[in-house]
Design a protein around this motif. Structure first.
Motif, short mmCIF file in Angstrom:
data_model
loop_
_atom_site.label_atom_id
_atom_site.label_comp_id
_atom_site.label_asym_id
_atom_site.label_seq_id
_atom_site.Cartn_x
_atom_site.Cartn_y
_atom_site.Cartn_z
N GLU A 44 -19.99 -9.63 6.45
CA GLU A 44 -19.35 -9.38 5.15
C GLU A 44 -20.37 -8.92 4.11
O GLU A 44 -20.02 -8.18 3.19
CB GLU A 44 -18.66 -10.65 4.65
CG GLU A 44 -17.52 -11.12 5.53
CD GLU A 44 -16.88 -12.39 4.98
OE1 GLU A 44 -16.84 -12.54 3.73
OE2 GLU A 44 -16.46 -13.23 5.77
N TRP A 45 -21.60 -9.40 4.25
CA TRP A 45 -22.65 -9.15 3.27
C TRP A 45 -23.85 -8.46 3.92
O TRP A 45 -24.11 -8.62 5.12
CB TRP A 45 -23.12 -10.44 2.64
CG TRP A 45 -22.22 -11.02 1.59
CD1 TRP A 45 -21.15 -11.85 1.79
CD2 TRP A 45 -22.32 -10.85 0.17
NE1 TRP A 45 -20.57 -12.19 0.59
CE2 TRP A 45 -21.28 -11.59 -0.42
CE3 TRP A 45 -23.19 -10.13 -0.65
CZ2 TRP A 45 -21.09 -11.65 -1.80
CZ3 TRP A 45 -23.00 -10.19 -2.03
CH2 TRP A 45 -21.96 -10.94 -2.58
N LEU A 74 -19.66 -3.07 3.29
CA LEU A 74 -20.21 -4.42 3.10
C LEU A 74 -20.40 -4.73 1.62
O LEU A 74 -20.60 -3.84 0.80
CB LEU A 74 -21.58 -4.53 3.79
CG LEU A 74 -21.60 -4.43 5.31
CD1 LEU A 74 -23.03 -4.26 5.78
CD2 LEU A 74 -20.97 -5.65 5.95
N LYS A 75 -20.37 -6.02 1.30
CA LYS A 75 -20.83 -6.46 0.00
C LYS A 75 -22.36 -6.48 0.05
O LYS A 75 -22.95 -6.95 1.03
CB LYS A 75 -20.31 -7.86 -0.32
CG LYS A 75 -18.80 -7.96 -0.42
CD LYS A 75 -18.38 -9.40 -0.64
CE LYS A 75 -16.87 -9.55 -0.66
NZ LYS A 75 -16.45 -10.96 -0.81
#
Length: 241
Positions: A44-45, A74-75
């Motif tokens: 996610e990151w 993605l963050k």
């Protein structure tokens, strides 16, 4: 939360050994391709460090970082050489989720506290990269790990209590890029002393056993870099373990 890492120099992916710019490994894969593969693996990151910026004290790869934030899915959290609010706002307005402030968090804490209140606590991560002193205490380094200050890690963190600081990233420089395991004892101490802070760990992960040991501490995040580049395990395995 697993944060795969990209360290940037000259527009490419690199890793340093114990933070030494003279002990640098270059990787052929492009930073954007690394980010895309991480997204496909389920991350996610992404944690991105502008090492040129960290070394020279000014952000140098903002365009590339913004491209990754926009194109990867993605963050992104990023740091390295961030010294001015305008540069931080450019990254945040360009799609970066939050910025990582290192040296200034030690040398100019009042400025960083102002930024936390101005931008919001979810947009700023304070990063403290530490050496263990002869007295047994840990001391944050500055200027791309080339200088070590006189304040202890606890003194720096104590000063931020009540400032709105939410997330802190701690790297044991002696473990970084070594793949011999994270400094779990240090992270246990920080978790116990500062239970209101979200802790992101960094440095030393080389095996899935290292990942599992860190996950038992239930940190906010675990940064993994070199181990993924050198195929010690897959990102999918790290996310699942």
């Amino acid at each position: 939360m697993i944060y795969p890492a990209i360290d940037l120099m000259d527009g490419g992916c690199v890793r340093l050994f114990k933070g030494d710019f003279n002990q640098r490994t270059n990787y052929e894969i492009s930073p954007l391709e690394v980010a895309r593969r991480c997204a496909q693996a389920g991350a996610e990151w992404m944690h991105i460090v502008d090492l040129d910026g960290a070394k020279h004290g000014k952000t140098e790869q903002a365009d590339l970082i913004i491209e990754i934030a926009k194109e990867s899915g993605l963050k992104v959290q990023t740091g390295g050489g961030l010294r001015e609010l305008a540069h931080i706002e450019r990254l945040l307005n360009g799609g970066v989720q939050r910025v990582v402030i290192g040296s200034l968090a030690v040398t100019h804490p009042q400025m960083v506290k102002f930024w936390i209140n101005e931008l919001g606590q979810d947009r700023i991560v304070v990063a403290l990269d530490v050496h263990k002193g002869e007295d047994g205490d840990y001391y944050p380094a500055t200027r791309g790990w080339t200088e070590t200050g006189a304040k202890t890690l606890n003194a720096v963190l104590d000063d931020y209590m009540g400032s709105g600081l939410k997330t802190v990233l701690i790297t044991d420089i002696e473990r970084d890029g070594v793949l011999k395991g994270a400094n779990v004892d240090l992270y246990k101490q920080i978790t116990a002393d500062y239970p209101t802070l979200q802790l992101i760990t960094s440095g030393g992960v080389g095996t899935l056993a290292h990942v599992k040991r860190l996950k038992k501490l239930k940190p906010h995040g675990i940064i993994i870099g070199k181990a993924l580049y050198e195929d010690k395990f897959t990102l999918e395995e790290a996310l699942a373990c």
